[in-house]
Write a protein that holds these residues in place. Structure first.
Motif, PDB file in Angstrom:
ATOM      1  N   ALA A 125       0.847  -1.188   0.000  1.00 27.36           N
ATOM      2  CA  ALA A 125       0.000   0.000   0.000  1.00 27.36           C
ATOM      3  C   ALA A 125       0.885   1.241   0.000  1.00 27.36           C
ATOM      4  O   ALA A 125       2.066   1.164   0.362  1.00 27.36           O
ATOM      5  N   PRO A 126       0.345   2.400  -0.396  1.00 29.64           N
ATOM      6  CA  PRO A 126       1.147   3.624  -0.420  1.00 29.64           C
ATOM      7  C   PRO A 126       1.772   3.937   0.937  1.00 29.64           C
ATOM      8  O   PRO A 126       1.082   3.907   1.962  1.00 29.64           O
ATOM      9  N   GLY A 127       3.069   4.233   0.925  1.00 31.72           N
ATOM     10  CA  GLY A 127       3.745   4.522   2.182  1.00 31.72           C
ATOM     11  C   GLY A 127       4.819   5.582   2.073  1.00 31.72           C
ATOM     12  O   GLY A 127       5.640   5.733   2.973  1.00 31.72           O
ATOM     13  N   GLN A 128       4.821   6.334   0.973  1.00 34.13           N
ATOM     14  CA  GLN A 128       5.830   7.378   0.786  1.00 34.13           C
ATOM     15  C   GLN A 128       5.146   8.722   0.589  1.00 34.13           C
ATOM     16  O   GLN A 128       4.208   8.854  -0.194  1.00 34.13           O
ATOM     17  N   THR A 129       5.617   9.717   1.368  1.00 39.03           N
ATOM     18  CA  THR A 129       5.063  11.082   1.343  1.00 39.03           C
ATOM     19  C   THR A 129       3.555  11.056   1.605  1.00 39.03           C
ATOM     20  O   THR A 129       2.748  11.560   0.831  1.00 39.03           O
ATOM     21  N   ILE A 130       3.176  10.441   2.716  1.00 44.22           N
ATOM     22  CA  ILE A 130       1.776  10.337   3.114  1.00 44.22           C
ATOM     23  C   ILE A 130       1.459  11.418   4.146  1.00 44.22           C
ATOM     24  O   ILE A 130       2.120  11.522   5.175  1.00 44.22           O
ATOM     25  N   LEU A 131       0.461  12.229   3.856  1.00 43.63           N
ATOM     26  CA  LEU A 131       0.079  13.313   4.757  1.00 43.63           C
ATOM     27  C   LEU A 131      -0.574  12.750   6.007  1.00 43.63           C
ATOM     28  O   LEU A 131      -1.461  11.893   5.929  1.00 43.63           O
ATOM     29  N   SER A 132      -0.131  13.214   7.172  1.00 45.63           N
ATOM     30  CA  SER A 132      -0.670  12.747   8.442  1.00 45.63           C
ATOM     31  C   SER A 132      -0.991  13.924   9.354  1.00 45.63           C
ATOM     32  O   SER A 132      -0.371  14.990   9.262  1.00 45.63           O
ATOM     33  N   THR A 133      -1.968  13.710  10.226  1.00 46.23           N
ATOM     34  CA  THR A 133      -2.360  14.760  11.164  1.00 46.23           C
ATOM     35  C   THR A 133      -1.397  14.806  12.347  1.00 46.23           C
ATOM     36  O   THR A 133      -0.949  13.778  12.855  1.00 46.23           O
ATOM     37  N   LEU A 134      -1.097  16.026  12.789  1.00 46.34           N
ATOM     38  CA  LEU A 134      -0.206  16.244  13.925  1.00 46.34           C
ATOM     39  C   LEU A 134      -0.779  17.342  14.815  1.00 46.34           C
ATOM     40  O   LEU A 134      -1.791  17.964  14.492  1.00 46.34           O
ATOM     41  N   ASN A 135      -0.092  17.573  15.924  1.00 49.97           N
ATOM     42  CA  ASN A 135      -0.402  18.699  16.787  1.00 49.97           C
ATOM     43  C   ASN A 135       0.890  19.464  17.034  1.00 49.97           C
ATOM     44  O   ASN A 135       1.940  18.857  17.267  1.00 49.97           O
ATOM     45  N   ALA A 136       0.821  20.781  16.978  1.00 51.81           N
ATOM     46  CA  ALA A 136       2.021  21.609  17.077  1.00 51.81           C
ATOM     47  C   ALA A 136       2.555  21.707  18.502  1.00 51.81           C
ATOM     48  O   ALA A 136       3.657  22.209  18.723  1.00 51.81           O
ATOM     49  N   GLY A 137       1.797  21.256  19.482  1.00 51.66           N
ATOM     50  CA  GLY A 137       2.226  21.354  20.870  1.00 51.66           C
ATOM     51  C   GLY A 137       3.395  20.439  21.185  1.00 51.66           C
ATOM     52  O   GLY A 137       3.540  19.363  20.601  1.00 51.66           O
ATOM     53  N   VAL A 138       4.235  20.869  22.131  1.00 46.90           N
ATOM     54  CA  VAL A 138       5.366  20.059  22.581  1.00 46.90           C
ATOM     55  C   VAL A 138       5.033  19.348  23.890  1.00 46.90           C
ATOM     56  O   VAL A 138       5.233  18.142  24.041  1.00 46.90           O
ATOM     57  N   THR A 139       4.517  20.112  24.861  1.00 49.64           N
ATOM     58  CA  THR A 139       4.121  19.520  26.148  1.00 49.64           C
ATOM     59  C   THR A 139       2.623  19.640  26.388  1.00 49.64           C
ATOM     60  O   THR A 139       2.076  18.926  27.219  1.00 49.64           O
ATOM     61  N   LEU A 140       1.960  20.530  25.658  1.00 45.41           N
ATOM     62  CA  LEU A 140       0.523  20.716  25.777  1.00 45.41           C
ATOM     63  C   LEU A 140      -0.087  20.811  24.377  1.00 45.41           C
ATOM     64  O   LEU A 140       0.593  21.226  23.441  1.00 45.41           O
ATOM     65  N   PRO A 141      -1.348  20.431  24.228  1.00 46.83           N
ATOM     66  CA  PRO A 141      -1.978  20.530  22.911  1.00 46.83           C
ATOM     67  C   PRO A 141      -2.023  21.967  22.409  1.00 46.83           C
ATOM     68  O   PRO A 141      -2.318  22.890  23.167  1.00 46.83           O
ATOM     69  N   ARG A 142      -1.732  22.117  21.119  1.00 43.28           N
ATOM     70  CA  ARG A 142      -1.853  23.417  20.467  1.00 43.28           C
ATOM     71  C   ARG A 142      -2.645  23.230  19.193  1.00 43.28           C
ATOM     72  O   ARG A 142      -3.530  22.379  19.126  1.00 43.28           O
ATOM     73  N   GLU A 143      -2.329  23.992  18.146  1.00 42.24           N
ATOM     74  CA  GLU A 143      -3.124  23.918  16.931  1.00 42.24           C
ATOM     75  C   GLU A 143      -2.843  22.627  16.160  1.00 42.24           C
ATOM     76  O   GLU A 143      -1.754  22.071  16.206  1.00 42.24           O
ATOM     77  N   ALA A 144      -3.874  22.176  15.449  1.00 39.76           N
ATOM     78  CA  ALA A 144      -3.728  21.002  14.598  1.00 39.76           C
ATOM     79  C   ALA A 144      -2.903  21.362  13.371  1.00 39.76           C
ATOM     80  O   ALA A 144      -2.967  22.487  12.862  1.00 39.76           O
ATOM     81  N   THR A 145      -2.113  20.401  12.907  1.00 41.99           N
ATOM     82  CA  THR A 145      -1.279  20.640  11.733  1.00 41.99           C
ATOM     83  C   THR A 145      -1.086  19.335  10.969  1.00 41.99           C
ATOM     84  O   THR A 145      -1.669  18.315  11.331  1.00 41.99           O
ATOM     85  N   TYR A 146      -0.274  19.379   9.920  1.00 43.22           N
ATOM     86  CA  TYR A 146      -0.047  18.212   9.083  1.00 43.22           C
ATOM     87  C   TYR A 146       1.435  18.082   8.772  1.00 43.22           C
ATOM     88  O   TYR A 146       2.186  19.051   8.836  1.00 43.22           O
ATOM     89  N   ALA A 147       1.834  16.866   8.411  1.00 37.00           N
ATOM     90  CA  ALA A 147       3.196  16.629   7.929  1.00 37.00           C
ATOM     91  C   ALA A 147       3.185  15.385   7.055  1.00 37.00           C
ATOM     92  O   ALA A 147       2.307  14.526   7.194  1.00 37.00           O
ATOM     93  N   ALA A 148       4.143  15.297   6.150  1.00 39.83           N
ATOM     94  CA  ALA A 148       4.258  14.132   5.275  1.00 39.83           C
ATOM     95  C   ALA A 148       5.268  13.155   5.862  1.00 39.83           C
ATOM     96  O   ALA A 148       6.349  13.550   6.298  1.00 39.83           O
ATOM     97  N   TYR A 149       4.887  11.888   5.877  1.00 40.73           N
ATOM     98  CA  TYR A 149       5.747  10.853   6.444  1.00 40.73           C
ATOM     99  C   TYR A 149       5.961   9.713   5.458  1.00 40.73           C
ATOM    100  O   TYR A 149       5.135   9.471   4.575  1.00 40.73           O
ATOM    101  N   ASN A 150       7.073   9.008   5.653  1.00 35.69           N
ATOM    102  CA  ASN A 150       7.367   7.801   4.887  1.00 35.69           C
ATOM    103  C   ASN A 150       7.417   6.620   5.848  1.00 35.69           C
ATOM    104  O   ASN A 150       7.884   6.750   6.977  1.00 35.69           O
ATOM    105  N   GLY A 151       6.947   5.446   5.396  1.00 38.68           N
ATOM    106  CA  GLY A 151       7.081   4.262   6.227  1.00 38.68           C
ATOM    107  C   GLY A 151       5.973   3.255   6.006  1.00 38.68           C
ATOM    108  O   GLY A 151       4.889   3.586   5.517  1.00 38.68           O
ATOM    109  N   THR A 152       6.262   2.015   6.378  1.00 37.95           N
ATOM    110  CA  THR A 152       5.213   1.002   6.323  1.00 37.95           C
ATOM    111  C   THR A 152       4.142   1.280   7.375  1.00 37.95           C
ATOM    112  O   THR A 152       3.033   0.763   7.277  1.00 37.95           O
TER     113      THR A 152
END
Length: 218
Positions: A125-152
């Protein structure tokens, strides 16, 4: 994203300080509706479990027993193959019996360079440059964001999502064996290169759903 109407039961298996194989086994048991000592019962047993995790080694007896029991309860277990460009036979839980082991492909439909491979792979299945949901917070929740990841770990959820789509339209719940058979028989051939073994091909959601619908007419 693959099965946008599906209900997700997130199970925290590993934490900041890691965890053990027994933690993973307990999570598989609990997610599939089994009993785990000291934990309230899961009111929503999963029809499919996605395990985007793994490590080097043979399948431990505790882990295999948890998978066997989950499958016996009707839960399909989907596992990422690993990202070491090595034979999946050396990586758990993808080398456990009864799971659907997923390799990763690129945008062109070739095996991703990092993806594990081998006769133990069931599907890709597709596993390269897949957009995933993230959160910008380091220790506490902040705004929702996105990033592209590679992997099975990005490829396996595509397959788990297709399983959810299949179960949503099947006239009767499909067994894990039926799910795996349909996913393999409806896969499309990789248009790109794969050395070492990439399973039946690339998962084909449309064809798998059609076959799940047709399963009730036989």
């Amino acid at each position: 994203g693959t099965a946008y109407d599906a209900k997700v039961v997130p199970v925290r298996v590993l934490g900041h300080c890691g965890g053990t194989l027994s933690d993973i086994a307990d999570a598989i048991v609990w997610a599939s509706g089994g009993s785990v000592s000291g934990v309230p019962a899961n009111p929503h047993p999963a029809e499919v479990i996605n395990l985007s995790l793994g490590g080097r080694g043979s399948c431990a007896a505790t882990l295999q027993r948890a998978i066997d029991n989950a499958v016996a309860r009707g839960t399909t277990v989907v596992v990422s193959a690993g990202n070491k460009s090595a034979d999946v036979a050396g990586y758990l839980p993808a080398n456990c019996a009864g799971v659907i082991a997923v390799a990763a492909t690129t945008r062109t439909g070739a095996k991703a360079g990092f993806s594990n491979f081998g006769t133990g792979i069931d599907i890709s299945a597709p596993g390269q440059t897949i957009l995933s949901t993230l959160n910008a917070g380091v220790t506490l929740p902040r705004e929702a964001t996105y990033a592209a990841y590679n992997g099975t770990s990005m490829a396996a959820p595509h397959v788990a999502g297709v399983v959810a789509l299949m179960q949503a339209v099947a006239p009767q719940p499909l067994s894990p064996a039926q799910v795996e058979s349909i996913i393999k028989s409806t896969a499309r051939a990789l248009p790109g290169a794969c050395s070492g073994g990439c399973g039946a091909g690339i998962v084909n959601a449309d064809a798998a759903v059609d076959e799940a619908i047709a399963s009730g007419k036989r």
